[in-house]
Design a protein around this motif. Structure first.
Motif, PDB file in Angstrom:
ATOM      1  N   LEU A  83       0.822  -1.202   0.000  1.00  0.00           N
ATOM      2  CA  LEU A  83       0.000   0.000   0.000  1.00  0.00           C
ATOM      3  C   LEU A  83       0.858   1.256   0.000  1.00  0.00           C
ATOM      4  O   LEU A  83       1.925   1.300   0.608  1.00  0.00           O
ATOM      5  N   ASP A  84       0.354   2.266  -0.678  1.00  0.00           N
ATOM      6  CA  ASP A  84       1.033   3.560  -0.713  1.00  0.00           C
ATOM      7  C   ASP A  84       1.099   4.142   0.695  1.00  0.00           C
ATOM      8  O   ASP A  84       0.123   4.082   1.457  1.00  0.00           O
ATOM      9  N   GLU A  85       2.241   4.725   1.033  1.00  0.00           N
ATOM     10  CA  GLU A  85       2.448   5.205   2.396  1.00  0.00           C
ATOM     11  C   GLU A  85       1.582   6.407   2.747  1.00  0.00           C
ATOM     12  O   GLU A  85       1.369   6.697   3.922  1.00  0.00           O
TER      13      GLU A  85
ATOM     14  N   PRO B 283      -3.429   0.669  -3.100  1.00  0.00           N
ATOM     15  CA  PRO B 283      -2.413  -0.135  -3.775  1.00  0.00           C
ATOM     16  C   PRO B 283      -1.386   0.762  -4.467  1.00  0.00           C
ATOM     17  O   PRO B 283      -1.734   1.777  -5.069  1.00  0.00           O
ATOM     18  N   VAL B 284      -0.125   0.375  -4.398  1.00  0.00           N
ATOM     19  CA  VAL B 284       0.953   1.273  -4.827  1.00  0.00           C
ATOM     20  C   VAL B 284       0.859   1.651  -6.304  1.00  0.00           C
ATOM     21  O   VAL B 284       1.211   2.774  -6.675  1.00  0.00           O
TER      22      VAL B 284
ATOM     23  N   GLY C 131     -13.400  -0.976  -5.094  1.00  0.00           N
ATOM     24  CA  GLY C 131     -14.324   0.082  -4.721  1.00  0.00           C
ATOM     25  C   GLY C 131     -13.640   1.161  -3.910  1.00  0.00           C
ATOM     26  O   GLY C 131     -12.443   1.402  -4.014  1.00  0.00           O
ATOM     27  N   MET C 132     -14.407   1.810  -3.056  1.00  0.00           N
ATOM     28  CA  MET C 132     -13.872   2.902  -2.248  1.00  0.00           C
ATOM     29  C   MET C 132     -12.727   2.416  -1.357  1.00  0.00           C
ATOM     30  O   MET C 132     -11.788   3.170  -1.080  1.00  0.00           O
ATOM     31  N   LYS C 133     -12.753   1.169  -0.930  1.00  0.00           N
ATOM     32  CA  LYS C 133     -11.686   0.629  -0.094  1.00  0.00           C
ATOM     33  C   LYS C 133     -10.337   0.698  -0.823  1.00  0.00           C
ATOM     34  O   LYS C 133      -9.300   0.973  -0.212  1.00  0.00           O
ATOM     35  N   SER C 134     -10.364   0.486  -2.125  1.00  0.00           N
ATOM     36  CA  SER C 134      -9.116   0.501  -2.888  1.00  0.00           C
ATOM     37  C   SER C 134      -8.517   1.898  -2.981  1.00  0.00           C
ATOM     38  O   SER C 134      -7.309   2.050  -3.195  1.00  0.00           O
TER      39      SER C 134
END
Length: 456
Positions: free
Chosen positions: A324-326, A331-332, A367-370
């Motif tokens: 995951l992006d810091e 997701p990066v 979705g929004m979680k991503s």
């Protein structure tokens, strides 16, 4: 995967718009979905903002695979050009879709943990060959463990709103003042809720479309209940983009939100305070005083509506190897495409399984979680995500890589539309970004009779 693993279902977390669309796409590809929903009905979170209209019309809110699944049931698509409320979306589309999926949707099932069977996140040996294990708590309090070939987490971010504090932490006194703080758009059609805000001063914290909606709604209430007044608190300054795309927005209802917020300030129903990063809420009799990091103190308010965005709950995924992006907790590979400092909804490049992949094979946030903490999400984006994910899980990598979505550009996104008042403009619900500021506050005019503090 080995044969026993491929025979297992793909677990989808959340029976909201994207989770149910994921199940429809999986079923269309001959894969077995199992949707786990914490609430008692489909679209449980959507129903909590059921009084709000979306800024997308029905034509953009019905997933194609879901529509095909619904067709044999006698379901009739609503007017494609109409704008539904959250309640409409849930009752006229999401629940019928869940009903069509039948026992592939389980209610009262709260996921509490996901891992690889017999492997915590440290263990490498044969990891990719092991099915996923999903722990859940049922409505009666009992626990259960399921196994799955893949996991799609479409649980959203609605349950984890951002705090008031400008540093991302709760402001001092925020928890103690919880009885006078709302983290959701209030339903001013509800007599009890209406009485809470009528004739009172309310601080609205946030810079997105939900904040626009709150300001416009309080302005409408002020016309009927004298003394009603909003104090709009922005962490950044006012610029040409503060009020969104306006009449230039390719989603007209979305652009109208910013214009309505501007009118609330211009017409004197709200004051705007910029460059204000709240550090404390202090009690002043029965009112609250907001204090900024720079020492400024605002005049007391009766209520606070905090719309500072949402963040993902990653606690039940901690045994998975996610990348995951810091900053955004997305997701990066997706993060640069959705950075709210660079993108609105329409400038986000359509994306799918490739951008949503993690080191842990066959697990996806959708979705929004991503989007993590980014507010630039539209339902159409999520439908494209799960179309691609289902194709990837089915081994159709050409379809997974194909782009099948074009988005309208310009404007703000991720917010909620105006309440269902006669003649009201309409908009889409979601989370807001808190914004930033790069200069000391100054004063500027935005329309006759309105003086606001400005920044960068």
């Amino acid at each position: 995967m080995n044969a026993p693993t491929t025979a297992l279902p793909t677990v989808v977390i959340g029976a909201g718009p994207i989770g149910l669309a994921a199940a429809a796409h999986l079923a269309a590809r001959g894969l077995d979905p199992l949707v786990l929903e914490a609430g008692p009905v489909a679209g449980n979170a959507v129903r909590e903002w059921g009084h709000v209209r979306l800024f997308s019309p029905w034509s953009e809110l019905v997933d194609p695979a879901a529509e095909k699944l619904l067709a044999p049931t006698g379901w009739r698509a609503p007017d494609a050009a109409a704008y539904p409320s959250g309640a409409d979306w849930a009752e006229r589309y999401l629940q019928p879709l869940a009903d069509a999926l039948g026992d592939r949707v389980r209610y009262g099932a709260t996921v509490t943990g996901v891992s690889r069977l017999g492997r915590d996140r440290v263990v490498d040996a044969d990891r990719a060959e092991q099915p996923f294990t999903v722990r859940l708590s049922r409505a009666d309090g009992t626990e259960e463990r399921l196994t799955a070939r893949a996991v799609i987490d479409a649980s959203g971010t609605w349950a984890t709103p951002g705090p008031i504090g400008g540093d991302g932490l709760p402001a001092l006194g925020e928890r103690a003042a919880s009885g006078r703080v709302s983290y959701r758009l209030p339903d001013l059609k509800d007599p009890a809720v209406r009485a809470r805000y009528a004739g009172r001063r309310t601080a609205v914290i946030g810079s997105g479309a939900s904040a626009f909606t709150a300001l416009a709604s309080l302005a409408a209430l002020a016309k009927e209940a004298p003394g009603t007044h909003g104090v709009w608190i922005l962490r950044r300054g006012i610029s040409g983009s503060t009020f969104g795309g306006g009449e230039a927005d390719q989603l007209p209802a979305r652009g109208a939100l910013g214009l309505a917020a501007k009118a609330a300030v211009d017409d004197g129903f709200a004051d705007a305070v910029t460059g204000f990063r709240t550090i404390a809420l202090e009690e002043s009799g029965e009112q609250l005083v907001l204090v900024a990091e720079d020492g400024r103190r605002l005049d007391p308010v009766d209520e606070v509506i905090s719309l500072t965005g949402f963040r993902p709950d990653l606690s039940f995924l901690e045994e998975l190897r996610l990348e995951l992006d810091e900053r955004l907790q997305a997701p990066v590979e997706l993060a640069p495409l959705i950075d709210p400092n660079q993108h609105s909804c329409g400038t986000v490049y359509p994306h799918g399984a490739k951008e949503l992949s993690h080191p842990e094979q066959d697990v996806y946030l959708a979705g929004m979680k991503s989007y993590g903490r980014a507010p630039t999400f539209l339902a159409m984006t999520g439908y494209e995500q799960v179309r691609s994910i289902a194709a990837a899980l089915a081994g159709d990598h050409e379809a997974a890589a194909r782009v099948e979505l074009v988005l309208a550009e310009t404007g703000v996104c991720g917010g909620a539309g105006l309440f269902d008042e006669p003649g009201a403009q309409e908009g889409e619900a979601g989370g807001e970004a808190g914004g930033g500021c790069c200069a000391a506050p100054s004063t500027l005019q935005i329309g006759a009779g309105a003086t606001v503090s400005g920044g960068c």
